[in-house]
Design an enzyme around this catalytic site. Structure first.
Site, PDB file in Angstrom:
ATOM      1  N   GLU A  81       0.615  -1.369  -0.157  1.00  0.00           N
ATOM      2  CA  GLU A  81      -0.126   0.025  -0.078  1.00  0.00           C
ATOM      3  C   GLU A  81       0.982   1.205   0.065  1.00  0.00           C
ATOM      4  O   GLU A  81       1.893   1.474   0.678  1.00  0.00           O
ATOM      5  CB  GLU A  81      -1.054  -0.194   1.035  1.00  0.00           C
ATOM      6  CG  GLU A  81      -2.022  -1.194   1.292  1.00  0.00           C
ATOM      7  CD  GLU A  81      -2.829  -1.314   0.169  1.00  0.00           C
ATOM      8  OE1 GLU A  81      -3.009  -0.053  -0.547  1.00  0.00           O
ATOM      9  OE2 GLU A  81      -3.646  -2.248  -0.162  1.00  0.00           O
ATOM     10  N   CYS A 146      -7.667  -1.533   8.067  1.00  0.00           N
ATOM     11  CA  CYS A 146      -6.541  -1.753   7.702  1.00  0.00           C
ATOM     12  C   CYS A 146      -5.972  -0.245   7.308  1.00  0.00           C
ATOM     13  O   CYS A 146      -4.959   0.115   7.850  1.00  0.00           O
ATOM     14  CB  CYS A 146      -6.316  -2.539   6.683  1.00  0.00           C
ATOM     15  SG  CYS A 146      -6.386  -4.279   7.005  1.00  0.00           S
ATOM     16  N   HIS A 171      -1.327  -5.260   2.425  1.00  0.00           N
ATOM     17  CA  HIS A 171      -2.413  -6.249   2.583  1.00  0.00           C
ATOM     18  C   HIS A 171      -1.825  -7.368   1.792  1.00  0.00           C
ATOM     19  O   HIS A 171      -1.091  -7.568   0.819  1.00  0.00           O
ATOM     20  CB  HIS A 171      -3.692  -5.754   1.641  1.00  0.00           C
ATOM     21  CG  HIS A 171      -4.488  -5.007   2.181  1.00  0.00           C
ATOM     22  ND1 HIS A 171      -4.886  -3.609   1.996  1.00  0.00           N
ATOM     23  CD2 HIS A 171      -5.356  -5.665   3.321  1.00  0.00           C
ATOM     24  CE1 HIS A 171      -6.054  -3.424   2.950  1.00  0.00           C
ATOM     25  NE2 HIS A 171      -6.132  -4.324   3.651  1.00  0.00           N
TER      26      HIS A 171
HETATM   27  N1  PCA Z   1      -8.119  -6.726   7.021  1.00  0.00           N
HETATM   28  C1  PCA Z   1      -9.161  -5.643   6.937  1.00  0.00           C
HETATM   29  C2  PCA Z   1      -9.128  -5.403   8.641  1.00  0.00           C
HETATM   30  C3  PCA Z   1      -8.325  -6.622   9.296  1.00  0.00           C
HETATM   31  C4  PCA Z   1      -7.887  -7.185   8.186  1.00  0.00           C
HETATM   32  O1  PCA Z   1      -7.099  -8.063   8.301  1.00  0.00           O
HETATM   33  C5  PCA Z   1      -8.844  -4.423   6.212  1.00  0.00           C
HETATM   34  O2  PCA Z   1      -8.633  -4.642   4.978  1.00  0.00           O
HETATM   35  O3  PCA Z   1      -9.260  -3.433   6.649  1.00  0.00           O
END
Ligand code: PCA
Length: 331
Positions: A81, A146, A171
């Site tokens: 990200e 996140c 991610h």
């Molecule tokens: N993914 C979520 C929140 C917790 C996670 O592991 C997200 O992409 O916001």
């Protein structure tokens, strides 16, 4: 170097969060990454609590880098990200039942809407790619927890004046898309790369809103011959990272904005100012004057009358001037 590594608990349909599985596994290993003091934490999937926890952990451990990870079940590759947004919006509630639509994380309207990752994002992307791990860059960390923790961490470090602490978000997909062993290797690659990065060399994120960069770009644009049609930043293997200006038409304001954006997002400490080399490339839509900024990055300028024979000459005259401000900045 001390690295704080975080994952998240289960939430919604995600009954087992792969980031929790991996982070907990790293927690059981002694010295998994050479010369790294690794602190592993699993964070609750709640808006306010996640922000609070990350601030507490930063205060408590005083890490040199904060690597936050979460699952994005719909994605097939690891997503490095690049930006966090001051936005909370999701289709599902958090684990405490809070469902939010288009709410800010920080309601102060004068603050930055986008905050850049201060991790060496391009390096991470390339390191994973070179390790044959499916990876892509992402400009959208979503609007759920996140993005919330990512924004909170970067903002908090800024507020504390801890510009030398790296922080960013990655991610990962589910283990169905990338199996657990490969994912563990991906974490190893990421942590090793982060550990190699010296905070003060982390120009990448700090170029954003950096007045020095703005000045450099202003100078570059002032020195550009009037008929330059666009300026772009590419990876050396040809990926277009950002460009400004349309063929045959130049809009200096948008050139400026996009060039700053391109530079701020992508140019990192990998720019080796002693290694600039330049060349004229003839391509389908004109002739480009191309400068290799580093092994990874290339800056290209196209002239509107690029097909004329005068162009390479004009470009070669202009370029030493264009590069000087960049060199000065990096010296
Ligand atoms: N993914 C979520 C929140 C917790 C996670 O592991 C997200 O992409 O916001």
């Amino acid at each position: 170097m001390k690295i704080l590594l975080t994952g998240f608990e289960a939430f919604g349909d995600v009954k087992e969060n792969p980031t929790q599985v991996i982070v907990e596994e790293f927690a059981t290993l002694s010295n998994p990454i050479e010369e790294v003091d690794l602190i592993c934490e699993v964070i609750p999937v709640e808006y306010d609590l996640s922000g609070q926890r990350i601030r507490e952990l930063i205060d408590k451990h005083q890490p040199d880098a904060v690597v936050m990870t979460g699952v994005a079940a719909g994605r097939q590759k690891i997503n490095v990200e690049f930006w966090a947004r001051n936005n909370r919006t999701a289709t599902i509630p958090d684990n405490s039942g809070v469902l939010l639509k288009d709410m800010p994380i920080n309601s102060d309207e004068s603050i930055e809407h986008f905050l850049p990752s201060t991790l060496p994002v391009s390096k991470l992307h390339y390191a994973l790619k070179n390790a044959d791990i499916p990876v892509e860059r992402s400009n959208n960390a979503g609007g759920y927890i996140c993005n919330n923790i990512f924004y909170s961490a970067v903002e908090y470090l800024q507020q504390c004046g801890s510009d030398d602490v790296l922080a960013g978000f990655i991610h990962i997909p589910t283990f169905e898309a990338i199996d657990k062993d490969t994912m563990t290797e991906a974490y190893n690659v990421i942590l090793r790369k982060v550990a190699e990065s010296k905070p003060m060399q982390q120009l990448e994120a700090h170029l954003y809103m950096n007045p020095a960069i703005e000045r450099v770009l202003q100078t570059i644009l002032e020195k550009l011959p009037d008929n330059a049609s666009w300026i772009g930043l590419f990876t050396t293997d040809g990926l277009n990272l950002g460009y400004a200006g349309e063929l045959w038409e130049i809009d200096r304001a948008s050139v400026m904005t996009a060039a700053i954006e391109a530079l701020s997002q992508r140019v990192s400490e990998e720019i080796n100012h002693s290694l600039f080399s330049s060349t004229v490339v003839s391509a389908e839509k004109g002739i480009y004057f191309v400068v290799e900024l580093s092994e990874l990055y290339t800056l290209a300028i196209n002239w509107s009358n690029a097909t004329s024979l005068g162009t390479p000459y004009m470009a070669s005259k202009a370029f030493p001037q264009l590069l000087q401000p960049l060199r000065d900045l990096l010296d």
